[in-house]
Write a protein that holds these residues in place. Structure first.
Motif, PDB file in Angstrom:
ATOM      1  N   ALA A  10     -30.270 -18.275 -20.366  1.00 13.26           N
ATOM      2  CA  ALA A  10     -29.159 -19.004 -19.750  1.00 13.26           C
ATOM      3  C   ALA A  10     -29.525 -20.479 -19.577  1.00 13.26           C
ATOM      4  N   ALA A  11     -30.779 -20.744 -19.213  1.00  6.95           N
ATOM      5  CA  ALA A  11     -31.232 -22.129 -19.085  1.00  6.95           C
ATOM      6  C   ALA A  11     -31.218 -22.826 -20.441  1.00  6.95           C
ATOM      7  N   PHE A  12     -31.607 -22.082 -21.481  1.00  4.28           N
ATOM      8  CA  PHE A  12     -31.564 -22.649 -22.833  1.00  4.28           C
ATOM      9  C   PHE A  12     -30.134 -22.974 -23.244  1.00  4.28           C
ATOM     10  N   ARG A  13     -29.197 -22.078 -22.954  1.00  4.53           N
ATOM     11  CA  ARG A  13     -27.788 -22.340 -23.263  1.00  4.53           C
ATOM     12  C   ARG A  13     -27.301 -23.603 -22.559  1.00  4.53           C
ATOM     13  N   ASP A  14     -27.667 -23.764 -21.297  1.00  2.31           N
ATOM     14  CA  ASP A  14     -27.253 -24.958 -20.554  1.00  2.31           C
ATOM     15  C   ASP A  14     -27.866 -26.215 -21.164  1.00  2.31           C
ATOM     16  N   GLU A  15     -29.121 -26.100 -21.611  1.00  2.00           N
ATOM     17  CA  GLU A  15     -29.777 -27.236 -22.256  1.00  2.00           C
ATOM     18  C   GLU A  15     -29.051 -27.617 -23.545  1.00  2.00           C
ATOM     19  N   VAL A  16     -28.674 -26.611 -24.336  1.00  2.00           N
ATOM     20  CA  VAL A  16     -27.960 -26.868 -25.586  1.00  2.00           C
ATOM     21  C   VAL A  16     -26.628 -27.561 -25.304  1.00  2.00           C
ATOM     22  N   ARG A  17     -25.868 -27.053 -24.338  1.00  2.00           N
ATOM     23  CA  ARG A  17     -24.573 -27.647 -24.010  1.00  2.00           C
ATOM     24  C   ARG A  17     -24.730 -29.101 -23.570  1.00  2.00           C
ATOM     25  N   SER A  18     -25.693 -29.341 -22.713  1.00  2.00           N
ATOM     26  CA  SER A  18     -25.908 -30.709 -22.215  1.00  2.00           C
ATOM     27  C   SER A  18     -26.336 -31.631 -23.347  1.00  2.00           C
TER      28      SER A  18
END
Length: 393
Positions: A10-18
């Motif tokens: 989930a943290a990786f997904r947030d990093e990708v989006r940002s």
């Protein structure tokens, strides 16, 4: 299809989006980015991803890939598709790169792979010829050994974005006496070589996306031969497996389906019987996308364990292209008269046309998507592959 993610994923997904929000170039956000951008504009995102180390998600880490897990790769695909980012050039990153690091020698890996990752070399694909499209084994372009060079003569066609290319990977016939598949080699050719001529083909939607490439007495170093002479069919099939698997286009179809729903809501009266028909058709398409996505997850998991996708690649190619063609067809129908608009290419560029913004490229997208069921091996050929591999016919 949303995955239940671990805290780390989930943290990786947030990093990708940002990262996408902060870094995707605004000049690349055009309706027909594949054909409207210049070469340098097309490479902006590629180079940003290269600096980040994310330009080749499927590559092994030892060759420059990010070393992501299967879930992280899937998250990346989902998020970039939802954001509508233009992916790095497939001919370079998805196709020839894996062929080179799988079958090439150390010198070839050292020479070509870093420049593919950086975007310094733009590649195009020299497979199809007049009379040799889906029947790829019948290629007639010849490469005759002359000392430490091959002399190449032939004609490649439908060569996508060859007008920008620095290199072309070609299937050439090196043994005319052998059976069709047995006499083919896989050769890397510098597009600046004397004897290489590129001639544009303007397609039905008015764009310059594909080309004829003529090869006349082109001298190519033997060092540019991938693997063994006359074994090119093996490497070609490996490449086509990667290409066809990527043709599922689930993210693209999901994005265009969302736009279709908005257009139907705006353009079709709810009291019109056609509104119910559109709703039913869109529901069918959405179910098809979900089914294909579930299948892709299973196959990608197998590929991550080193298992060849086999006939599943043909399935992705068939269903992925049919789904997207259906979406563009429904979109074109939903817009009514607005769907008649077609820009003047190439002279007129983005000339003003009346109507909503989405009506200005709908006809082009509808017309351009007709090719999807033909290139990469026609869908009829893919059905034959499935029939042979799965049913033994």
């Amino acid at each position: 299809m949303d995955l239940k993610l671990s805290t780390e994923d989930a943290a990786f997904r947030d990093e990708v989006r940002s990262f996408i929000d902060a870094n995707y170039p605004p000049e690349m956000r055009v309706a027909n980015a594949e054909t409207d951008l210049t070469k340098e504009q097309s490479l902006l995102w590629h180079r940003i991803l290269h600096r980040k180390g994310w330009v080749a998600p499927l590559w092994p880490k030892e060759h420059g890939g990010p070393g992501w897990t299967l879930t992280q790769r899937f998250i990346w695909e989902q998020e970039t598709s939802r954001a509508g980012t233009l992916p790095p050039l497939a001919f370079s990153v998805t196709m020839v790169g894996p062929v080179i690091y799988t079958f090439g020698n150390d010198e070839q890996k050292k020479k070509f792979l870093p420049r593919i990752l950086s975007g310094d070399d733009w590649w195009c694909q020299g497979y199809s010829e007049p009379g040799s499209g889906s029947d790829l084994a019948s290629v007639r372009t010849k490469a005759v050994r002359d000392g430490d060079h091959y002399v190449v003569n032939g004609h490649k066609t439908w060569t996508t974005l060859a007008q920008h290319a620095d290199w072309i990977f070609c299937l050439v016939r090196t043994d005319p006496a052998a059976k069709p598949q047995a006499g083919i080699s896989f050769l890397l050719i510098d597009m600046k070589s004397p004897g290489v001529t590129v001639r544009p083909i303007i397609t039905i939607d008015g764009s310059h996306e594909v080309n004829d490439v003529f090869l006349e007495d082109v001298r190519v170093p033997v060092d540019n031969l991938i693997g063994e002479e006359n074994k090119g069919w093996t490497y070609a099939k490996f490449l086509l497996g990667n290409e066809r698997t990527s043709m599922a286009g689930i993210g693209r179809s999901t994005r265009y389906l969302k736009r279709l729903k908005e257009i139907v809501k705006a353009e079709v009266n709810e009291k019109d019987p056609a509104f119910g028909e559109f709703e039913r058709e869109m529901a069918r398409v959405e179910l098809d996308i979900l089914a294909l996505e579930a299948t892709e997850l299973r196959v990608v998991a197998r590929m991550a364990r080193g298992i060849d996708p086999g006939p599943a690649a043909s399935l992705f190619k068939i269903r992925g292209t049919e789904i997207f063609q259906k979406i563009t067809d429904l979109t074109h129908r939903a817009m009514g008269n607005y769907g008649l608009a077609l820009r003047e290419h190439p002279a007129g560029g983005n000339a003003f046309m009346p109507g909503p913004e989405y009506g200005r490229t709908a006809a082009e997208k509808y017309l351009n998507s007709r090719k999807l069921s033909i290139y990469g091996g026609s869908n009829e050929i893919q059905r034959n592959i499935i029939a042979k591999a799965v049913l033994g016919l």
